[in-house]
Design an enzyme around this catalytic site. Sequence first.
Site, PDB file in Angstrom:
ATOM      1  N   HIS A 152      15.563 -79.161 101.864  1.00  0.00           N
ATOM      2  CA  HIS A 152      15.272 -78.005 101.030  1.00  0.00           C
ATOM      3  C   HIS A 152      14.668 -78.421  99.688  1.00  0.00           C
ATOM      4  O   HIS A 152      13.717 -77.815  99.202  1.00  0.00           O
ATOM      5  CB  HIS A 152      16.542 -77.189 100.820  1.00  0.00           C
ATOM      6  CG  HIS A 152      16.281 -75.926 100.085  1.00  0.00           C
ATOM      7  ND1 HIS A 152      15.738 -74.826 100.691  1.00  0.00           N
ATOM      8  CD2 HIS A 152      16.409 -75.632  98.785  1.00  0.00           C
ATOM      9  CE1 HIS A 152      15.561 -73.897  99.787  1.00  0.00           C
ATOM     10  NE2 HIS A 152      15.964 -74.343  98.622  1.00  0.00           N
ATOM     11  N   CYS A 165      -0.323 -80.974 112.510  1.00  0.00           N
ATOM     12  CA  CYS A 165       0.193 -79.923 111.649  1.00  0.00           C
ATOM     13  C   CYS A 165       1.637 -80.322 111.396  1.00  0.00           C
ATOM     14  O   CYS A 165       2.388 -80.559 112.301  1.00  0.00           O
ATOM     15  CB  CYS A 165       0.098 -78.561 112.300  1.00  0.00           C
ATOM     16  SG  CYS A 165       0.966 -78.414 113.860  1.00  0.00           S
TER      17      CYS A 165
END
Lengths: 557, 85
Positions: free
Chosen positions: A191, A489
């Site tokens: 995070h 990606c």
Amino acid sequence: MIDTATAITGTGVVAGLGYAPVQWVKPAPILPLGHDRLVGEALRDAEVTRWKAAVETVASRLTLRAATNSGAAAEVLGATAALATDRGLQRAAGKLMAAGSTAEAATVDSIAQFIVKFEKLGGLMAERVTDLGDIRNRVVSELLGLPEPGVPTPVAPIILLAEDLAPADTATLDPALIHGIATRLGGPTSHTAIIARQLGIPCVVAATDLQDVPDGAMALIDGAAGTVEVGADPEQAEAKVQADAARRAAVQSWKGPGRTQDGTAVEVLANVQDGAGARAAAKYPAAGVGLFRTELCFLSAAHEPSVAEQASIYSEVLAAFPGQKVVIRTLDAGSDKPVPFVVHPDEENPALGVRGIRLGNADPGLLERQLDGIALAAEQQGVASAKVMAPMIATVDEARDFAAACRQRRLSPGIMVEVPSAALLADAFLAEVDFMSIGTNDLTQYTMAADRMAPSLAALTDPWQPAVLRLIRLAAAAGTSAQKPVGVCGEAAADPLLACILVGLGLSSLSMAPNAVAAVGLQLESVTLEQCQQGAAAVLRCTTAREARSMARELLS
Amino acid sequence: MTTQTVVVGSPVGLHARPAAMIATAAGAYEEEILLSIEGEDEVDATSALMIMTLGADFGASVTVESENAAAVAEIAALIAKDLDS
């Protein structure tokens, strides 16, 4: 005073330099139990008064901070302040204090009652547990006369140090004041890393030796090298920071198109998850969308959207990039990323369970209807052979079936390379589909058998791991000989240095968070294809992630 | 005593934002306002935390109860609305 410069090494996740005094996120207080002590009846009212004062102080501080912030941050802070003064909480704590609990014990126990209920309810309600724990820690610290735990609100620039940051900690980070973030735990996909990347704050994670740096020490953080240097020469440090600021200004002015110094074209693309995100991404110099994650449009849908409803969602993204490449990925839901209208089995090990293309085992119609929706959107937007790719492909049979379903609808089929089997057999897969896109986060997690969400495994979930790079090379080489495009990606593409290596390995497109596009584009322009290829060859000879990273830096920056 | 049963209209259920908005509206009334879902204890509508303990998802039926009919009407209307958009 530390008189010699010491550099603490971690994993650099957001490039950039910062030089400022460090400040630690204050740890949570040790929760006092106090159940052995019963407050005498005469003193119970005083405990209530003490409790009320502490709650009001905490709430008013949060309200004040909400007033000095805007948008989502203000909303998070306002909501937390409201929870602190919630009447239901007041009643529960009051009852405990009336029975003789201390204010501290009443705070801990009343909040525990709600935590238990919310954990039992699960899902979205369980997310409130973090907020409640945050309120509890703030109130208990106030009662004990300790500094307020959590992220400090500085008045002058600082480098923020922490064990790891929780979502609640990051709501109010101001890039004007937080000139760098370094954490002892966390990895490139944690995070902390994601938020730092969004805010463009230089960031180093997994710097395990950080604990000895005292509050107030001057530190130079280098988010590209992954270092935090304490005791650096102030003049040199300031000069470096200014040079970096100039580099960042150059990034701001990069407008594309993506190419190396010698003119080899590289598609620099954006990852998006809905129409609003696509419209925002179109403001960056991205040449298209390399990954449109469709599941995020459906996270709050109670029922499966109809084909027409799906088409209108997909149309929004296609319309944001008219005439440009847009790769749509079919639903990548699983029991760890549940979509309400899909039945998810209870799984012990969801990352290795029924997710992505495997959902079709239980409900083949789901994929068929999604492809119908994509085909309809492509027709409405006038896109010929729209590109669609399937996640979590592990076998050639899965790819063949998916390709047939796409071709029936005049869609161009591709697959994600996340499972190592897809990289190992890339040539066989490319015989079935038109293109491949490597999802580096999952490919790394599956290659290294390390949970990408586990902060303590950050060193393993690093896309610079030589084993991961060799798998990428296998896929790239298969693409070159089949003359079919293979791209990346994933977080790896957003690392400018690694992006050069990926191009050197033979990949033709890189798709990343929209705000990483310019930095990657600028870096590619500074090197030739030959340099990238030499860098790739050198990196492939390395045996550790750290060695690979420093080899690339030596050759390419 | 007035009661009214309505279906939750917020896609996230009576979660953070919808619960906070309902609690704020309920706090404006003198009279007690209670919410319940079938078979569970009633909770005080002025507490967002208590409302969240109902675990009322999108589409769940929630009963509003109060001496004040206007309060029941207002809170029931809020529950039925999509408060999260």
